[in-house]
Design a protein around this motif. Structure first.
Motif, PDB file in Angstrom:
ATOM      1  N   MET A 134       0.810  -1.208   0.000  1.00  0.00           N
ATOM      2  CA  MET A 134       0.000   0.000   0.000  1.00  0.00           C
ATOM      3  C   MET A 134       0.845   1.260   0.000  1.00  0.00           C
ATOM      4  SD  MET A 134      -3.258  -0.051  -0.150  1.00  0.00           S
ATOM      5  CE  MET A 134      -4.066  -1.499  -0.743  1.00  0.00           C
ATOM      6  N   SER A 135       1.963   1.290   0.790  1.00  0.00           N
ATOM      7  CA  SER A 135       2.750   2.508   0.816  1.00  0.00           C
ATOM      8  C   SER A 135       3.411   2.711  -0.544  1.00  0.00           C
ATOM      9  CB  SER A 135       3.785   2.451   1.931  1.00  0.00           C
ATOM     10  OG  SER A 135       4.633   1.363   1.717  1.00  0.00           O
ATOM     11  N   GLY A 136       3.586   3.960  -0.938  1.00  0.00           N
ATOM     12  CA  GLY A 136       4.157   4.244  -2.231  1.00  0.00           C
ATOM     13  C   GLY A 136       3.113   4.299  -3.327  1.00  0.00           C
ATOM     14  N   GLU A 137       1.862   4.080  -2.944  1.00  0.00           N
ATOM     15  CA  GLU A 137       0.766   4.082  -3.906  1.00  0.00           C
ATOM     16  C   GLU A 137       0.489   5.514  -4.363  1.00  0.00           C
ATOM     17  OE1 GLU A 137      -3.434   1.693  -3.937  1.00  0.00           O
ATOM     18  OE2 GLU A 137      -2.872   2.748  -2.132  1.00  0.00           O
ATOM     19  N   SER A 138       0.285   5.693  -5.647  1.00  0.00           N
ATOM     20  CA  SER A 138      -0.065   7.008  -6.172  1.00  0.00           C
ATOM     21  C   SER A 138      -1.489   7.361  -5.754  1.00  0.00           C
ATOM     22  CB  SER A 138       0.041   6.966  -7.695  1.00  0.00           C
ATOM     23  OG  SER A 138      -0.804   7.934  -8.265  1.00  0.00           O
ATOM     24  N   TRP A 139      -1.745   8.657  -5.622  1.00  0.00           N
ATOM     25  CA  TRP A 139      -3.103   9.071  -5.242  1.00  0.00           C
ATOM     26  C   TRP A 139      -4.126   8.627  -6.287  1.00  0.00           C
ATOM     27  CZ3 TRP A 139      -6.000  12.231  -8.396  1.00  0.00           C
ATOM     28  CH2 TRP A 139      -5.302  12.953  -9.376  1.00  0.00           C
ATOM     29  N   LYS A 140      -3.643   8.440  -7.529  1.00  0.00           N
ATOM     30  CA  LYS A 140      -4.569   8.035  -8.601  1.00  0.00           C
ATOM     31  C   LYS A 140      -5.064   6.597  -8.416  1.00  0.00           C
ATOM     32  CE  LYS A 140      -2.616  11.117 -12.025  1.00  0.00           C
ATOM     33  NZ  LYS A 140      -1.785  11.244 -13.207  1.00  0.00           N
ATOM     34  N   GLU A 141      -4.287   5.821  -7.648  1.00  0.00           N
ATOM     35  CA  GLU A 141      -4.666   4.421  -7.433  1.00  0.00           C
ATOM     36  C   GLU A 141      -5.562   4.244  -6.213  1.00  0.00           C
ATOM     37  OE1 GLU A 141      -1.081   1.816  -7.741  1.00  0.00           O
ATOM     38  OE2 GLU A 141      -0.131   3.705  -8.296  1.00  0.00           O
ATOM     39  N   ILE A 142      -5.697   5.291  -5.412  1.00  0.00           N
ATOM     40  CA  ILE A 142      -6.530   5.200  -4.200  1.00  0.00           C
ATOM     41  C   ILE A 142      -8.003   5.241  -4.612  1.00  0.00           C
ATOM     42  CG2 ILE A 142      -7.165   6.355  -2.037  1.00  0.00           C
ATOM     43  CD1 ILE A 142      -4.235   7.364  -1.911  1.00  0.00           C
ATOM     44  N   PRO A 143      -8.812   4.282  -4.119  1.00  0.00           N
ATOM     45  CA  PRO A 143     -10.228   4.272  -4.503  1.00  0.00           C
ATOM     46  C   PRO A 143     -10.930   5.572  -4.096  1.00  0.00           C
ATOM     47  CG  PRO A 143      -9.683   2.355  -3.168  1.00  0.00           C
ATOM     48  CD  PRO A 143      -8.482   3.243  -3.175  1.00  0.00           C
ATOM     49  N   ILE A 144     -11.892   5.981  -4.876  1.00  0.00           N
ATOM     50  CA  ILE A 144     -12.644   7.213  -4.583  1.00  0.00           C
ATOM     51  C   ILE A 144     -13.240   7.113  -3.182  1.00  0.00           C
ATOM     52  CG2 ILE A 144     -14.692   8.563  -5.228  1.00  0.00           C
ATOM     53  CD1 ILE A 144     -14.023   7.796  -8.170  1.00  0.00           C
ATOM     54  N   GLY A 145     -13.019   8.169  -2.411  1.00  0.00           N
ATOM     55  CA  GLY A 145     -13.555   8.205  -1.048  1.00  0.00           C
ATOM     56  C   GLY A 145     -12.733   7.366  -0.088  1.00  0.00           C
ATOM     57  N   GLY A 146     -11.612   6.823  -0.550  1.00  0.00           N
ATOM     58  CA  GLY A 146     -10.780   5.996   0.325  1.00  0.00           C
ATOM     59  C   GLY A 146     -11.485   4.726   0.770  1.00  0.00           C
ATOM     60  N   VAL A 147     -12.430   4.286  -0.020  1.00  0.00           N
ATOM     61  CA  VAL A 147     -13.223   3.098   0.321  1.00  0.00           C
ATOM     62  C   VAL A 147     -12.321   1.863   0.393  1.00  0.00           C
ATOM     63  CG1 VAL A 147     -15.032   1.543  -0.575  1.00  0.00           C
ATOM     64  CG2 VAL A 147     -15.320   4.011  -0.686  1.00  0.00           C
ATOM     65  N   ILE A 148     -12.523   1.036   1.408  1.00  0.00           N
ATOM     66  CA  ILE A 148     -11.773  -0.218   1.514  1.00  0.00           C
ATOM     67  C   ILE A 148     -12.519  -1.262   0.687  1.00  0.00           C
ATOM     68  CG2 ILE A 148     -11.037  -2.040   3.093  1.00  0.00           C
ATOM     69  CD1 ILE A 148     -10.691   0.212   5.219  1.00  0.00           C
ATOM     70  N   GLU A 149     -11.894  -1.671  -0.409  1.00  0.00           N
ATOM     71  CA  GLU A 149     -12.593  -2.560  -1.352  1.00  0.00           C
ATOM     72  C   GLU A 149     -12.454  -4.036  -1.006  1.00  0.00           C
ATOM     73  OE1 GLU A 149     -10.516  -1.167  -4.811  1.00  0.00           O
ATOM     74  OE2 GLU A 149     -12.140   0.213  -5.348  1.00  0.00           O
ATOM     75  N   LYS A 150     -11.390  -4.335  -0.262  1.00  0.00           N
ATOM     76  CA  LYS A 150     -11.122  -5.747   0.028  1.00  0.00           C
ATOM     77  C   LYS A 150     -11.268  -6.003   1.523  1.00  0.00           C
ATOM     78  CE  LYS A 150      -6.890  -7.248  -0.345  1.00  0.00           C
ATOM     79  NZ  LYS A 150      -5.556  -7.497  -0.861  1.00  0.00           N
ATOM     80  N   ALA A 151     -12.099  -6.939   1.891  1.00  0.00           N
ATOM     81  CA  ALA A 151     -12.296  -7.232   3.317  1.00  0.00           C
ATOM     82  C   ALA A 151     -11.088  -7.979   3.892  1.00  0.00           C
ATOM     83  CB  ALA A 151     -13.550  -8.083   3.485  1.00  0.00           C
ATOM     84  N   GLY A 152     -10.898  -7.849   5.186  1.00  0.00           N
ATOM     85  CA  GLY A 152      -9.847  -8.609   5.866  1.00  0.00           C
ATOM     86  C   GLY A 152      -8.440  -8.182   5.482  1.00  0.00           C
ATOM     87  N   ASN A 153      -8.256  -6.902   5.200  1.00  0.00           N
ATOM     88  CA  ASN A 153      -6.940  -6.439   4.727  1.00  0.00           C
ATOM     89  C   ASN A 153      -6.149  -5.681   5.803  1.00  0.00           C
ATOM     90  OD1 ASN A 153      -8.415  -4.137   4.896  1.00  0.00           O
ATOM     91  ND2 ASN A 153      -7.913  -3.379   2.856  1.00  0.00           N
ATOM     92  N   SER A 154      -6.554  -5.772   7.054  1.00  0.00           N
ATOM     93  CA  SER A 154      -5.909  -4.962   8.089  1.00  0.00           C
ATOM     94  C   SER A 154      -4.416  -5.276   8.232  1.00  0.00           C
ATOM     95  CB  SER A 154      -6.616  -5.128   9.428  1.00  0.00           C
ATOM     96  OG  SER A 154      -6.550  -6.470   9.834  1.00  0.00           O
ATOM     97  N   LYS A 155      -4.012  -6.502   7.902  1.00  0.00           N
ATOM     98  CA  LYS A 155      -2.592  -6.875   8.020  1.00  0.00           C
ATOM     99  C   LYS A 155      -1.713  -6.061   7.082  1.00  0.00           C
ATOM    100  CE  LYS A 155      -1.984 -11.286  10.127  1.00  0.00           C
ATOM    101  NZ  LYS A 155      -1.284 -12.545  10.094  1.00  0.00           N
ATOM    102  N   GLU A 156      -2.315  -5.572   6.005  1.00  0.00           N
ATOM    103  CA  GLU A 156      -1.545  -4.780   5.030  1.00  0.00           C
ATOM    104  C   GLU A 156      -1.231  -3.378   5.557  1.00  0.00           C
ATOM    105  OE1 GLU A 156      -3.584  -4.736   1.267  1.00  0.00           O
ATOM    106  OE2 GLU A 156      -4.014  -6.878   1.434  1.00  0.00           O
ATOM    107  N   TYR A 157      -1.973  -2.954   6.575  1.00  0.00           N
ATOM    108  CA  TYR A 157      -1.793  -1.597   7.089  1.00  0.00           C
ATOM    109  C   TYR A 157      -0.965  -1.621   8.355  1.00  0.00           C
ATOM    110  CZ  TYR A 157      -5.198  -0.286   3.616  1.00  0.00           C
ATOM    111  OH  TYR A 157      -5.819  -0.088   2.421  1.00  0.00           O
ATOM    112  N   LYS A 158       0.333  -1.398   8.184  1.00  0.00           N
ATOM    113  CA  LYS A 158       1.226  -1.453   9.337  1.00  0.00           C
ATOM    114  C   LYS A 158       1.153  -0.126  10.087  1.00  0.00           C
ATOM    115  CE  LYS A 158       3.852  -5.264   7.746  1.00  0.00           C
ATOM    116  NZ  LYS A 158       5.130  -5.924   7.507  1.00  0.00           N
ATOM    117  N   THR A 159       0.238  -0.099  11.034  1.00  0.00           N
ATOM    118  CA  THR A 159      -0.032   1.144  11.765  1.00  0.00           C
ATOM    119  C   THR A 159       1.165   1.598  12.596  1.00  0.00           C
ATOM    120  OG1 THR A 159      -1.087  -0.258  13.409  1.00  0.00           O
ATOM    121  CG2 THR A 159      -2.538   0.908  11.903  1.00  0.00           C
TER     122      THR A 159
END
Ligand code: SF4
Ligand code: SF4
Length: 100
Positions: free
Chosen positions: A1-26
């Motif tokens: 996810m990091s390094g992603e261009s703003w153009k690749e971010i879904p409109i509204g920052g919607v989370i499209e894939k369920a169960g993806n919390s592991k990808e977000y290293k808070t």
């Protein structure tokens, strides 16, 4: 996810894939870090219960370690620990101690 261009971010920052919390290293945006003090710990596991990020890891029913990839430094664990066995340090302070 990091390094992603703003153009690749879904409109509204919607989370499209369920169960993806592991990808977000808070842990990458943590400004404070909990430090465990083993001598004071009675392994009551209250810290494990109150951590909103499942960043307190247990082994055989005892406190094992913090998973700093996901700990966001909220301080819940330290605030609830009945034995003051968790000390909050600033990330800068903790990093300087790591370098020693
Ligand atoms: S809450 Fe404190 S005493 Fe209890 S397991 Fe966590 S660090 Fe140890
Ligand atoms: S500081 Fe917050 S996120 Fe980190 S281990 Fe403690 S309760 Fe969990």
């Amino acid at each position: 996810m990091s390094g992603e261009s703003w153009k690749e971010i879904p409109i509204g920052g919607v989370i499209e894939k369920a169960g993806n919390s592991k990808e977000y290293k808070t842990g990458s945006w943590r400004s404070n870090r909990p430090i465990h003090v083993p001598d004071k710990c009675i392994h009551c596991m209250i810290c494990w219960i109150v951590c909103p990020d499942c960043a307190v890891k247990a082994k055989d029913g005892n406190f094992s370690h913090f998973d700093y990839d996901y700990c966001k430094g909220c301080g819940n664990c330290a605030a609830r620990c009945p034995k003051d066995a968790i000390v909050m340090k600033t990330e800068l302070e903790a990093q300087k101690e790591d370098e020693k």
